[in-house]
Design a protein around this motif. Sequence first.
Motif, PDB file in Angstrom:
ATOM      1  N   GLN A 176      35.930  13.710  35.210  1.00 16.93           N
ATOM      2  CA  GLN A 176      36.262  13.415  33.818  1.00 16.93           C
ATOM      3  C   GLN A 176      36.125  14.693  32.996  1.00 16.93           C
ATOM      4  OE1 GLN A 176      31.803  11.571  32.970  1.00 16.93           O
ATOM      5  NE2 GLN A 176      33.568  10.342  32.496  1.00 16.93           N
ATOM      6  N   ALA A 177      36.876  14.767  31.921  1.00 16.72           N
ATOM      7  CA  ALA A 177      36.805  15.919  31.036  1.00 16.72           C
ATOM      8  C   ALA A 177      35.533  15.843  30.196  1.00 16.72           C
ATOM      9  CB  ALA A 177      38.027  15.976  30.132  1.00 16.72           C
ATOM     10  N   TRP A 178      34.921  17.004  29.968  1.00 13.72           N
ATOM     11  CA  TRP A 178      33.814  17.149  29.020  1.00 13.72           C
ATOM     12  C   TRP A 178      34.251  18.167  27.979  1.00 13.72           C
ATOM     13  CZ3 TRP A 178      28.753  14.905  29.318  1.00 13.72           C
ATOM     14  CH2 TRP A 178      28.582  14.042  30.403  1.00 13.72           C
ATOM     15  N   VAL A 179      34.047  17.830  26.716  1.00 16.91           N
ATOM     16  CA  VAL A 179      34.499  18.673  25.602  1.00 16.91           C
ATOM     17  C   VAL A 179      33.295  19.031  24.747  1.00 16.91           C
ATOM     18  CG1 VAL A 179      35.912  18.735  23.513  1.00 16.91           C
ATOM     19  CG2 VAL A 179      36.826  17.708  25.595  1.00 16.91           C
ATOM     20  N   PHE A 180      33.241  20.285  24.275  1.00 12.49           N
ATOM     21  CA  PHE A 180      32.060  20.798  23.574  1.00 12.49           C
ATOM     22  C   PHE A 180      32.476  21.718  22.435  1.00 12.49           C
ATOM     23  CE2 PHE A 180      29.151  24.396  23.055  1.00 12.49           C
ATOM     24  CZ  PHE A 180      27.910  23.797  22.924  1.00 12.49           C
ATOM     25  N   ALA A 181      31.747  21.637  21.327  1.00 10.29           N
ATOM     26  CA  ALA A 181      31.898  22.589  20.221  1.00 10.29           C
ATOM     27  C   ALA A 181      30.528  22.834  19.605  1.00 10.29           C
ATOM     28  CB  ALA A 181      32.872  22.066  19.175  1.00 10.29           C
ATOM     29  N   HIS A 182      30.339  24.039  19.067  1.00 13.52           N
ATOM     30  CA  HIS A 182      29.014  24.469  18.597  1.00 13.52           C
ATOM     31  C   HIS A 182      29.130  25.232  17.292  1.00 13.52           C
ATOM     32  CE1 HIS A 182      26.020  28.024  18.933  1.00 13.52           C
ATOM     33  NE2 HIS A 182      25.364  27.015  18.386  1.00 13.52           N
ATOM     34  N   ASN A 183      28.163  25.038  16.435  1.00 20.40           N
ATOM     35  CA  ASN A 183      28.013  25.787  15.190  1.00 20.40           C
ATOM     36  C   ASN A 183      26.653  26.460  15.216  1.00 20.40           C
ATOM     37  OD1 ASN A 183      27.396  26.560  12.548  1.00 20.40           O
ATOM     38  ND2 ASN A 183      27.176  24.464  11.826  1.00 20.40           N
ATOM     39  N   GLY A 184      26.630  27.797  15.059  1.00 21.71           N
ATOM     40  CA  GLY A 184      25.369  28.526  14.998  1.00 21.71           C
ATOM     41  C   GLY A 184      25.400  29.792  15.832  1.00 21.71           C
ATOM     42  N   ASP A 185      24.320  30.548  15.754  1.00 19.53           N
ATOM     43  CA  ASP A 185      24.153  31.772  16.525  1.00 19.53           C
ATOM     44  C   ASP A 185      22.947  31.644  17.442  1.00 19.53           C
ATOM     45  OD1 ASP A 185      26.277  33.134  15.342  1.00 19.53           O
ATOM     46  OD2 ASP A 185      25.040  33.786  13.660  1.00 19.53           O
TER      47      ASP A 185
ATOM     48  N   HIS B  53      36.133  29.793   6.933  1.00 19.76           N
ATOM     49  CA  HIS B  53      36.199  29.673   8.390  1.00 19.76           C
ATOM     50  C   HIS B  53      37.630  29.882   8.871  1.00 19.76           C
ATOM     51  CE1 HIS B  53      32.894  27.291   6.723  1.00 19.76           C
ATOM     52  NE2 HIS B  53      32.203  27.756   7.747  1.00 19.76           N
ATOM     53  N   ALA B  54      38.045  31.143   8.951  1.00 20.68           N
ATOM     54  CA  ALA B  54      39.459  31.472   9.172  1.00 20.68           C
ATOM     55  C   ALA B  54      39.709  32.171  10.502  1.00 20.68           C
ATOM     56  CB  ALA B  54      39.964  32.358   8.024  1.00 20.68           C
ATOM     57  N   ASP B  55      38.763  32.070  11.447  1.00 22.53           N
ATOM     58  CA  ASP B  55      38.870  32.840  12.693  1.00 22.53           C
ATOM     59  C   ASP B  55      39.250  31.985  13.894  1.00 22.53           C
ATOM     60  OD1 ASP B  55      38.128  35.172  11.322  1.00 22.53           O
ATOM     61  OD2 ASP B  55      36.007  34.710  11.567  1.00 22.53           O
ATOM     62  N   GLY B  56      40.039  30.956  13.643  1.00 25.92           N
ATOM     63  CA  GLY B  56      40.504  30.091  14.725  1.00 25.92           C
ATOM     64  C   GLY B  56      39.993  28.675  14.567  1.00 25.92           C
ATOM     65  N   TRP B  57      40.590  27.775  15.317  1.00 18.75           N
ATOM     66  CA  TRP B  57      40.206  26.375  15.227  1.00 18.75           C
ATOM     67  C   TRP B  57      40.681  25.665  16.492  1.00 18.75           C
ATOM     68  CZ3 TRP B  57      43.427  22.098  15.372  1.00 18.75           C
ATOM     69  CH2 TRP B  57      44.803  22.415  15.426  1.00 18.75           C
ATOM     70  N   GLY B  58      40.238  24.425  16.646  1.00 18.73           N
ATOM     71  CA  GLY B  58      40.696  23.635  17.780  1.00 18.73           C
ATOM     72  C   GLY B  58      40.353  22.171  17.594  1.00 18.73           C
ATOM     73  N   ILE B  59      41.009  21.327  18.393  1.00 15.53           N
ATOM     74  CA  ILE B  59      40.742  19.896  18.370  1.00 15.53           C
ATOM     75  C   ILE B  59      41.047  19.328  19.746  1.00 15.53           C
ATOM     76  CG2 ILE B  59      43.052  19.243  17.579  1.00 15.53           C
ATOM     77  CD1 ILE B  59      41.657  17.093  15.805  1.00 15.53           C
ATOM     78  N   ALA B  60      40.234  18.359  20.187  1.00 13.27           N
ATOM     79  CA  ALA B  60      40.430  17.712  21.478  1.00 13.27           C
ATOM     80  C   ALA B  60      40.367  16.205  21.300  1.00 13.27           C
ATOM     81  CB  ALA B  60      39.382  18.171  22.481  1.00 13.27           C
ATOM     82  N   PHE B  61      41.324  15.497  21.909  1.00  8.49           N
ATOM     83  CA  PHE B  61      41.406  14.033  21.878  1.00  8.49           C
ATOM     84  C   PHE B  61      41.214  13.500  23.291  1.00  8.49           C
ATOM     85  CE2 PHE B  61      44.189  15.781  18.668  1.00  8.49           C
ATOM     86  CZ  PHE B  61      44.012  14.987  17.544  1.00  8.49           C
ATOM     87  N   PHE B  62      40.383  12.512  23.449  1.00 15.43           N
ATOM     88  CA  PHE B  62      40.222  11.877  24.757  1.00 15.43           C
ATOM     89  C   PHE B  62      41.225  10.759  24.941  1.00 15.43           C
ATOM     90  CE2 PHE B  62      36.169  14.020  24.903  1.00 15.43           C
ATOM     91  CZ  PHE B  62      35.994  14.238  26.267  1.00 15.43           C
ATOM     92  N   GLU B  63      41.747  10.682  26.157  1.00 17.43           N
ATOM     93  CA  GLU B  63      42.579   9.581  26.596  1.00 17.43           C
ATOM     94  C   GLU B  63      42.041   9.148  27.953  1.00 17.43           C
ATOM     95  OE1 GLU B  63      46.657  10.750  26.482  1.00 17.43           O
ATOM     96  OE2 GLU B  63      46.606  11.294  24.359  1.00 17.43           O
ATOM     97  N   GLY B  64      41.145   8.155  27.963  1.00 19.51           N
ATOM     98  CA  GLY B  64      40.452   7.794  29.181  1.00 19.51           C
ATOM     99  C   GLY B  64      39.533   8.913  29.615  1.00 19.51           C
ATOM    100  N   SER B  65      39.626   9.312  30.880  1.00 17.05           N
ATOM    101  CA  SER B  65      38.787  10.399  31.395  1.00 17.05           C
ATOM    102  C   SER B  65      39.394  11.772  31.150  1.00 17.05           C
ATOM    103  CB  SER B  65      38.561  10.212  32.905  1.00 17.05           C
ATOM    104  OG  SER B  65      37.808   9.047  33.148  1.00 17.05           O
ATOM    105  N   ALA B  66      40.601  11.800  30.625  1.00 18.00           N
ATOM    106  CA  ALA B  66      41.281  13.068  30.356  1.00 18.00           C
ATOM    107  C   ALA B  66      41.203  13.400  28.867  1.00 18.00           C
ATOM    108  CB  ALA B  66      42.737  12.999  30.799  1.00 18.00           C
TER     109      ALA B  66
END
Length: 267
Positions: free
Chosen positions: A101-110, A32-45
């Motif tokens: 408030q922030a909503w964060v999403f990640a998905h695996n699949g086609d 899995h070498a085509d990019g990556w990301g991570i998100a941390f919540f701090e309250g609503s942000a």
Amino acid sequence: MCQLLGMNCNTPTDIQFSFEGFAKRGGLTDEHADGWGIAFFEGSAARCFIDHRPASDSPVAELIRNYPIRSYNVISHIRKATVGQVKLQNCHPFIRELWGQAWVFAHNGDLKDFNPSLQGDFLPIGETDSELAFCLLLQTLKNEFGYRTAGNRPSVAEVDEVLRPVCSKIAEHGTFNMLLSNGQAMYTHCSTKLEYIVRAHPFKAAHLVDCDIQVDFGAVTTQNDRVAVIATSALTNDEVWTPFEPQSFLVFEDGRPVLKNGHSLLL
């Protein structure tokens, strides 16, 4: 396909241990070498870091490994590109605002032949089927509940009731393993493969699958701490991980699963 990592806790917790092993799958121990990301919540942000380079040798990933951000909810993703080019706007997690408030999403699949009709409040920036699905989920929530403020946002159970059938319909187009959070709860759908573990007192030591690192959680936690970790596949080789059932929808809150397919797990 891509891989997912999520963390939901009852007290702010850092994800350094899990991320250390997970990041190795981004081009070192897996493909899995085509990019990556991570998100941390701090309250609503939420603060979100993404990079189109492999997680295993990304300078941004190195920052995360050495910077102990503590959060109640974290979502991370490493990408194996199938839809959309290898570039920044196609890297997960994706982030949008709804109800202040922030909503964060990640998905695996086609997702095949997936062309939802979007009304304009939420539109994709990149080219992925994943971001289309995210926009559809948020559009559905807004259509159902309208405009809300911090004092009258829908409950976790109400959001669950709306999201479950939408996720089932999206999954008819292919594989839909996903993590979604608004900083309060972690909503998850499994088409094919997800696993989770709940760590609570009495805490034990754990050893990573992807590198020779071990942590004694008993030495760095209190008896009141509880942490749920969700991943595409188990990150440790000396703990018992619970596999999701195919086509299941689980909601995590305060470091444990609280709803499964609409039914409470706390009774």
